[in-house]
Design a protein around this motif. Structure first.
Motif: not given
Length: 229
Positions: A169-182, A211-215, A25-28
């Motif tokens: 191309a990276t399109v999603v980063r985990f920033k919190e625990k997955l709530n509905q993982k399945s 780091w995240y290439q935010r516009d 999980i990316d906390h930054l």
């Protein structure tokens, strides 16, 4: 490198970690204290492909809106991370014209290049769209950039993290625990066989980026036209 095998191995290993709650999980992402910046040569996919990617992301958002999803403006393929992001880096530290000159020289013999975005893969910290190149010209360019920069006295950190050989191309980063993982993983499995489209590379950009290439933080330093024949 066999890209298909590489992507498949990466996916299998990463899904195992996600299933066992051993993902990263990316906390930054939302931290105001994050001052990591660098310079990157990148490719931006076509608008139609990015819109197709957003359809995939919208499904995931409905399942778990708390993850970090890339906007169209931020989706990219890294050609080369020339100075990898680190705390406190500022453009004033370098002579950007010398970097532009090396890149321009390296691009002189760049061949026509198409990139197909097909299927998804994962790492322990993010989700990526798989990119497949029509020929070896991108990695040949990377080799030229490596040689030219490493033989210069310019600040660079090429291959410091890893030697890039893919076109993902990276399109999603985990920033919190997955709530509905399945349910989340069900969508990933469905998109393991999905074609997002193919585009011809017409330009590359050298940017100053976070780091995240935010516009909102990216500054375009130069744009290079690829002479397609």
């Amino acid at each position: 490198m066999n890209l298909k095998t590489h992507y498949e191995n990466l996916y299998d290993k990463s899904i195992e970690r996600i299933l066992s709650d051993n993902y990263e999980i990316d906390h930054l992402i939302n931290s105001p204290l994050d001052s990591r910046f660098g310079i990157t040569l990148l490719i931006r996919p076509s608008t139609s492909i990015k819109n197709e990617i957003q359809k995939f992301l919208n499904i995931l958002k409905r399942i778990d809106p708390n993850q970090y999803y890339y906007e169209n403006s931020d989706i990219h393929i890294t050609v080369m991370s020339i100075i990898s992001c680190y705390n406190g880096f500022k453009l004033e530290q370098i002579d950007i014209t010398k970097y532009i000159e090396i890149i321009r020289e390296s691009l002189l013999n760049m061949s026509n290049l198409d990139i197909e975005f097909k299927d998804v893969t994962a790492s322990p910290s993010c989700l990526m769209i798989q990119g497949f190149m029509s020929n070896d010209s991108l990695n040949e360019l990377r080799d030229q950039l490596r040689d030219r920069f490493k033989n210069s006295n310019l600040e660079q950190s090429i291959d410091k993290r890893y030697a890039i050989q893919t076109a993902h191309a990276t399109v999603v980063r985990f920033k919190e625990k997955l709530n509905q993982k399945s349910k989340f993983l069900e969508v990933l499995e469905k998109y393991r066989t999905h074609t997002f489209g193919t585009f011809q590379v017409k330009t590359m950009e050298l940017v100053y980026n976070d780091w995240y290439q935010r516009d909102e933080f990216v500054e375009k330093l130069s744009e290079f036209t690829i002479k397609n024949e």
